[in-house]
Structure formats: structure tokens, C-alpha cells
Design an enzyme around this catalytic site. Structure first.
Site, PDB file in Angstrom:
ATOM      1  N   ARG A   1      44.963  46.680   9.440  1.00 42.16           N
ATOM      2  CA  ARG A   1      44.396  47.339   8.269  1.00 42.16           C
ATOM      3  C   ARG A   1      45.255  47.005   7.059  1.00 42.16           C
ATOM      4  O   ARG A   1      46.467  46.771   7.198  1.00 42.16           O
ATOM      5  CB  ARG A   1      44.377  48.865   8.463  1.00 42.16           C
ATOM      6  CG  ARG A   1      43.296  49.361   9.414  1.00 42.16           C
ATOM      7  CD  ARG A   1      41.910  49.230   8.778  1.00 42.16           C
ATOM      8  NE  ARG A   1      40.852  49.769   9.611  1.00 42.16           N
ATOM      9  CZ  ARG A   1      39.988  49.038  10.321  1.00 42.16           C
ATOM     10  NH1 ARG A   1      40.072  47.731  10.316  1.00 42.16           N
ATOM     11  NH2 ARG A   1      39.023  49.622  11.016  1.00 42.16           N
TER      12      ARG A   1
ATOM     13  N   HIS B   1      37.803  40.631   5.488  1.00 37.24           N
ATOM     14  CA  HIS B   1      37.653  41.610   6.589  1.00 37.24           C
ATOM     15  C   HIS B   1      36.550  41.142   7.545  1.00 37.24           C
ATOM     16  O   HIS B   1      35.590  41.867   7.813  1.00 37.24           O
ATOM     17  CB  HIS B   1      37.341  43.016   6.059  1.00 37.24           C
ATOM     18  CG  HIS B   1      37.681  44.087   7.069  1.00 37.24           C
ATOM     19  ND1 HIS B   1      38.207  45.307   6.737  1.00 37.24           N
ATOM     20  CD2 HIS B   1      37.563  44.108   8.427  1.00 37.24           C
ATOM     21  CE1 HIS B   1      38.392  46.039   7.824  1.00 37.24           C
ATOM     22  NE2 HIS B   1      38.007  45.330   8.869  1.00 37.24           N
TER      23      HIS B   1
HETATM   24  C1  GLV Z   1      36.880  46.557  11.963  1.00 35.69           C
HETATM   25  O1  GLV Z   1      37.679  46.517  11.099  1.00 35.69           O
HETATM   26  C2  GLV Z   1      36.980  47.399  13.119  1.00 35.69           C
HETATM   27  O2  GLV Z   1      37.712  48.388  13.065  1.00 35.69           O
HETATM   28  O3  GLV Z   1      36.331  47.094  14.125  1.00 35.69           O
END
Ligand code: GLV
Length: 311
Positions: free
Chosen positions: A226, A274
Site C-alpha cells: 500500500r 495500482h
Molecule cells: C488490491 O489492492 C487488493 O487489495 O487486492
């Protein structure tokens, strides 16, 4: 078992592909949330971004299935009642996607492909030496389902693999380090560091100048955990001083990464949006369905988030 309804909310951009996947599960009725829909009859919810007001209107809710593997947004959602289990997404498509992403980035840094690409752009013929994979020390922060899959993938390419996690893991071929006390030994001489940790108060900001200083000089950083794991202000100074050679980042404090963010323009920071890995609608929904069938049959849910530990 009669037809089961699953409410799908907070991931509208995926609606179409999930509806398509649901067509192959005749006993599952995937219902897309839309404002005005009365959610009170649903017992199962698949959720990603919070939908304010939704959960208080679901008195019959039995379980929340997280659309993704990371669950910090659900733990921060005060509307999810404490007695309703939250199930993290563990499914083969998401797992394989992450193992692929990590392999791709580790190879990029292992072979310093970015140097060859820079040279090629400038029309320079500049071969360089590189060590064998078995001499390359790669460490993975986080040895859950995703970390273990990435580790296995890298092991099959003969890298030296260490892993760090809350509790010690007994995994063939992987040197396991556990807890804060063993973090320095894990980091020592690491040449490529991969972060796949869950975001918790304990792991927030773990990727910082003090940690970078414990890696081998010129190490590479890969963050697909993250954005909150990285102290963003510490990264460019570490790259500019040579402490780090390069970084691959998939996650950011602010997403989408703002257009004027210095990470975009830095030649040694490789940004992906992401997108390291996504839940596959086919296998993801198959997994949710498998769990619902088991639960309806009286068996416990698997991969339930432990709220006290934060993942
Ligand atoms: C994506 O970021 C997830 O948490 O699967």
C-alpha cells in the site's frame, strides 16, 4: 440450496466483467448495487470502496467479501458491524497476478534492464556485468498468501529468498525472519526488497530512510503493498544518494498519483497504476461462491480478517 443473492457494491468499474462471470454460476444471483435499491434482504455483500449508508440498511448480512486482498479500507469503515465477518480475497487469479508482477520487477532490477533501456534510448552500446540469480539476495516483506506465491515464483528462478512476517513461517527454501527484533537481520545486505505487507498501524511508514540505510548500497525497492507503507519524502533522497538504485511502485499515498507528483518524472522510479494484480472475475467469484456454499452448509468461512491484528 436455493438460489443465493450476492450484492456487489463499491467497484462499479468492474460491474460488466463480474456480471459476465456470474453467468457461469446459475445458483448465484449477482445483484449490482445502485442508489435506491433496498439492500435489506441480502445476506452476502461483496464490497470494495465504502458505500455510505449501505451496511446499516442490511440487518440480515452474514458476511462481507472483500473485493481485494487488502482490507484496511473495510477496517476503517465504521459501518461494518463488529459481528459481521470480513473475508479477504484469496483467489488464484489475484495470487498469480502478483507473483507475475513481482517476478517482472525483480528481473528488471536484477538485470538492471533500465540501464540497458536508458542506453538504448541514447544510442549507446553499453553491456554490463550482472550476478547470477542464485547470488542475488531478494527479501519479501509479508509472507501471506501473496508473499508466499511471489517467493515460490522467485525461488523457481533460483533467487536467494528471505521473508519477513509477524510470525515465523516454515517454507521450503525461504529463510524466514519474524517480528521487529529480526527486521535488521532480514534487511542486512538485501539487494532487492519487495513489500507485500498488509497496511496496519505497525507497518505504516515501514519503508523509510532508516530502513533503506540497512539494505545493500544500490538496492532496489518494489512496493506493491500500500502507498502508506512508504514515506514518500524519503524515496527520492535515497535514490539521489545512491543508497537505492531504483524503485518500482504500484501503490501511492494518493491514488491516482497526481500528475505533478515527482515520482512520475524520476528516471529510476517505475510507476504502475495500482495494477500489479487484480481479482479475476472468474476465479474470484468462484471462490466467493465456494465459501458461500460451505457456509450455508454449516462450515466456517475461511480467510476471515482478524480485526484486532488489522489484517
Ligand atoms: C488490491 O489492492 C487488493 O487489495 O487486492
Amino acid at each position: 440450496m436455493s438460489r443465493v443473492q450476492l450484492l456487489f457494491a463499491g467497484a462499479d468499474e468492474y460491474n460488466d466483467i463480474w456480471v459476465k462471470a456470474a453467468a457461469s454460476l446459475p445458483d448465484l444471483d449477482l445483484v449490482l448495487y445502485r442508489p435506491g435499491l433496498d439492500p435489506s434482504r441480502f445476506r452476502y455483500l461483496m464490497l470494495w470502496r465504502p458505500v455510505p449508508g449501505l451496511l446499516p440498511a442490511m440487518p440480515n448480512l452474514k458476511a462481507v467479501f472483500s473485493f481485494g486482498a487488502g482490507v484496511e479500507r473495510h477496517l476503517a469503515n465504521p459501518e461494518i458491524p463488529a459481528h459481521v465477518p470480513i473475508v479477504r480475497m484469496v483467489e488464484p487469479g489475484l495470487t498469480q497476478g502478483m507473483a507475475d508482477y513481482v517476478l517482472w520487477q525483480v528481473l528488471r532490477h536484477h538485470r538492471r534492464f533500465w540501464e540497458l533501456e536508458e542506453a538504448a534510448r541514447e544510442g549507446r552500446w553499453a553491456p554490463h556485468w550482472y550476478p547470477a540469480a542464485w547470488d542475488r539476495k531478494v527479501g519479501i516483506l509479508g509472507l501471506g498468501n501473496l508473499g508466499q506465491a511471489a517467493a515460490r515464483q522467485l525461488l523457481s528462478f533460483d533467487f536467494q529468498i528471505r521473508g519477513w512476517s509477524q510470525s515465523r513461517k516454515d517454507l521450503p527454501g525461504i529463510a524466514s525472519f519474524a517480528g521487529t527484533a529480526e527486521l535488521p537481520a532480514f534487511l542486512k545486505d538485501l539487494e532487492i526488497l519487495v513489500c507485500l505487507l498488509p497496511l496496519t498501524p505497525q507497518t505504516a511508514g515501514i519503508l523509510n530512510a532508516g530502513l533503506f540505510a540497512q539494505l545493500a548500497p544500490g538496492a532496489a525497492l518494489i512496493n506493491a503493498g500500500r502507498g502508506g507503507h512508504l514515506v514518500e519524502a524519503d524515496l527520492i533522497p535515497a535514490l539521489n544518494s545512491g543508497q537505492l538504485a531504483a524503485a518500482s511502485l504500484d501503490v501511492f499515498a494518493t491514488e491516482p498519483l497526481p500528475g505533478d507528483h515527482p515520482f512520475w518524472a524520476h528516471p529510476r522510479i517505475f510507476v504502475t497504476p495500482h495494477n500489479a494484480s487484480d481479482t479475476d472475475p472468474g476465479t474470484g467469484l468462484g471462490e466467493v461462491w465456494r465459501q458461500i456454499v460451505a457456509f450455508e452448509g454449516g462450515r466456517p468461512l475461511e480467510n476471515v480478517v482478524e480485526r484486532a491484528r488489522g489484517y
